[in-house]
Each structure stands twice: as structure tokens, then as C-alpha cells.
Scaffold this motif. Sequence first.
Motif, PDB file in Angstrom:
ATOM      1  N   LYS A 237       1.027  -1.259  -0.055  1.00 26.27           N
ATOM      2  CA  LYS A 237      -0.008  -0.092  -0.018  1.00 26.27           C
ATOM      3  C   LYS A 237       0.967   1.149   0.006  1.00 26.27           C
ATOM      4  O   LYS A 237       1.955   1.183   0.565  1.00 26.27           O
ATOM      5  N   THR A 238       0.451   2.207  -0.825  1.00 23.93           N
ATOM      6  CA  THR A 238       1.067   3.579  -0.675  1.00 23.93           C
ATOM      7  C   THR A 238       0.513   4.475   0.532  1.00 23.93           C
ATOM      8  O   THR A 238      -0.656   4.091   1.033  1.00 23.93           O
ATOM      9  N   ASN A 239       0.963   5.554   0.346  1.00 16.15           N
ATOM     10  CA  ASN A 239       0.550   6.358   1.716  1.00 16.15           C
ATOM     11  C   ASN A 239      -0.415   7.524   1.132  1.00 16.15           C
ATOM     12  O   ASN A 239      -0.947   8.495   1.635  1.00 16.15           O
ATOM     13  N   VAL A 240      -1.125   7.245  -0.046  1.00 12.20           N
ATOM     14  CA  VAL A 240      -1.699   8.225  -0.481  1.00 12.20           C
ATOM     15  C   VAL A 240      -3.235   8.404   0.167  1.00 12.20           C
ATOM     16  O   VAL A 240      -3.717   7.243   0.697  1.00 12.20           O
ATOM     17  N   PRO A 241      -3.886   9.540   0.960  1.00  8.51           N
ATOM     18  CA  PRO A 241      -4.804   9.638   1.551  1.00  8.51           C
ATOM     19  C   PRO A 241      -6.175   8.976   0.890  1.00  8.51           C
ATOM     20  O   PRO A 241      -6.162   9.168  -0.638  1.00  8.51           O
ATOM     21  N   PHE A 242      -7.187   8.654   1.550  1.00 14.42           N
ATOM     22  CA  PHE A 242      -8.479   8.002   1.191  1.00 14.42           C
ATOM     23  C   PHE A 242      -9.166   9.076   0.086  1.00 14.42           C
ATOM     24  O   PHE A 242      -9.883   8.942  -0.769  1.00 14.42           O
ATOM     25  N   TYR A 243      -9.156  10.463   0.714  1.00 13.75           N
ATOM     26  CA  TYR A 243      -9.917  11.416   0.183  1.00 13.75           C
ATOM     27  C   TYR A 243      -9.405  11.938  -1.310  1.00 13.75           C
ATOM     28  O   TYR A 243      -9.809  12.450  -1.970  1.00 13.75           O
ATOM     29  N   SER A 244      -7.938  11.609  -1.340  1.00 12.79           N
ATOM     30  CA  SER A 244      -7.357  11.626  -2.799  1.00 12.79           C
ATOM     31  C   SER A 244      -7.691  10.547  -3.871  1.00 12.79           C
ATOM     32  O   SER A 244      -7.102  10.817  -5.081  1.00 12.79           O
ATOM     33  N   THR A 245      -8.265   9.423  -3.244  1.00  8.41           N
ATOM     34  CA  THR A 245      -8.626   8.458  -4.259  1.00  8.41           C
ATOM     35  C   THR A 245     -10.037   7.973  -4.344  1.00  8.41           C
ATOM     36  O   THR A 245     -10.804   8.869  -5.074  1.00  8.41           O
ATOM     37  N   TYR A 246     -10.913   7.497  -3.378  1.00  6.33           N
ATOM     38  CA  TYR A 246     -12.166   6.958  -3.567  1.00  6.33           C
ATOM     39  C   TYR A 246     -13.158   7.921  -3.050  1.00  6.33           C
ATOM     40  O   TYR A 246     -14.198   8.136  -3.635  1.00  6.33           O
ATOM     41  N   LEU A 247     -12.494   9.182  -2.363  1.00  6.92           N
ATOM     42  CA  LEU A 247     -13.440  10.192  -2.186  1.00  6.92           C
ATOM     43  C   LEU A 247     -13.001  11.371  -3.185  1.00  6.92           C
ATOM     44  O   LEU A 247     -13.571  12.800  -3.096  1.00  6.92           O
TER      45      LEU A 247
END
Length: 306
Positions: A237-247
Motif C-alpha cells: 500500500k502507498t501512503n496516498v490519502p483516502f480522500y485523494s482516491t475514492y473520495l
Amino acid sequence: NIKTSRRVYQAPLLKVEECQKIIDMANKAAARNAQSAQTELDSIRNDSSSSSNDRAAKLEQIITWPSGWKKDRHVSYPTTDLNVVLDFERTDLDFLSNLLHARLAPLLSKIYGISPDSIRANDMFVVRYDGYDVGNGNGQQSLNSHTDSSHVSFNVLLNDAFDGGGTRYYNRLMEGREGGIGGDGEKWYYDARPGVGDVLINNAMVNHEGLATTKGTRYIFVGFMNIDRINPWTKSKTNVPFYSTYLSLPWVSVILKSHLDDSIYNGSDGGGGNRGTRLSKRQQFDIIITATTWTMFLGDYFSPHG
């Protein structure tokens, strides 16, 4: 992320001498490609098999002016370009990699709220647009309106010895209004003409086109960047925030569009259902089309353009 998804960003990225170095790298790569293609073509001229004829046609296209430059890598919207990974030498790759890690990755991270470890280049290439005075006008002057196959796209202007050119970005919500002006007086497109070394960064779902270069040769360095939740090589897993992907509507739009492209490519847009599912392939296909259309519309509606 809503505030950044449909905007176009411009910032200084490369020095003038670094830009010239990339142009020199590209021209040397083209010369190597042309020499290699000519050598292979000479070796198969006496072979009359259909496979050899197909290969000969491919090689002749590479040799055709501008010699050594690829003309058909991108099927739907082909550009006259060179793939950085496949065509450049290892030392050139290292030079570009160091520049982009040091300057572009932090910029993308700040703009889109993503972690540098989630950013992956899925295509990087140098493009040339030739004016009507170059090569008897046989080169590529422009590129029609399109979206890119990635999450984020960038392009860097490498020189200024040309007339015309630039990138036009469209606002789909107002596209087609008379005179290019919306009801509130806002233009439905923006023409970006950056300085040498400046980078233009945009969400890949923004419609854009390459404006015609009328004189000289315009060189740009282009990248299609993906934002990964899972590293495709290490599966971590990368450290990309959830809000920058599925949200993020733009991120979801790209994921749905990739599924749609896969469905079309694999021919799953009709016929019966898959075993274990109550939906036919046609129904699944229609759902993906609807979801893709709506996420793109909502992304356009809620995100500012500029």
C-alpha cells in the motif's frame, strides 16, 4: 481535491539548458532509431513473407521524415514522439528521473494532496510539432481535443523557436457556447502558452488539444501519471490519502474509464452474463458507462475551471 481537480497549473520546472539537453537527447535517440530501422530493413528486403512485409512497412514509417521519430504509438490520438523509457539511453533516463523526483513529485504532492510514493509514470515521451515551413509541411502541426489515459498529465515546453502552438483546455460545462463565451461572460476554453521550462499540470480528464504550430518546430516533454493506492510492482500500500482516491471524483472517473476501456477492448459490451452474476455483460457495460458519465459530469460541475 475538489478545488484542484479541474484547474490547470503552470510553474517553472526546468532550466533553459536542461530543456535543450532533453531536445538533444531526443534527436540522438531518433538518429539511433533511424539507423537501426534502416539496418533491419536492408536485411529483410529479400524476404517476401507477409510478416516481413508488415515489418518492412513499420520500419519505413520510422525512417520517413522526421526520421527516427515514432508516428503511431498512441492509436487514437497519435503524436510524433519518442518514448523516454524505450528510446533514450540509460544515462539520459537517470538524468530525467533525478529531475522529476526532485522537482515534479513535490509539486504534484502539494497540488493534489497525494504522497510522492503513490505517483507512477505510465508513459513519458518527447513530442515534436512541425510548422508548415519544416519538412515540406509533412510533419504534425497539431493534435485534436482529447483526454489522457492517466490520472494527472503534465507537459513542459522545451524551446521557443516556433510560431503558433500552445495547449487549449476546455470547460465541458460551457463547451459549444457561441463565440467561446459562457452566459456569464466566461470563456469555455483557456489557451496556455507557457515559457521555456514551464510545466503545465492538469487532471487527465480535462479535454485539451495541441494548437497548430505554424512555423518552426515546437518540442514538449509529456508525462501521463497514475496515482496508485497499491504499488503495482511490490503490491504494498502507498501512503496516498483516502480522500485523494475514492473520495475524489476525478480519481474515480479515471478508474471507471479504464474499466470501460478494458470492456470495449475485451469485447464485453454485449451477449450473455458471466457465471456467478445476475447481470449480463451488456448490463454490466451499461452500468460502467453510466457511472463514468456521471462521475465526469459531477467532477466538472463541482470543480472550478481555470
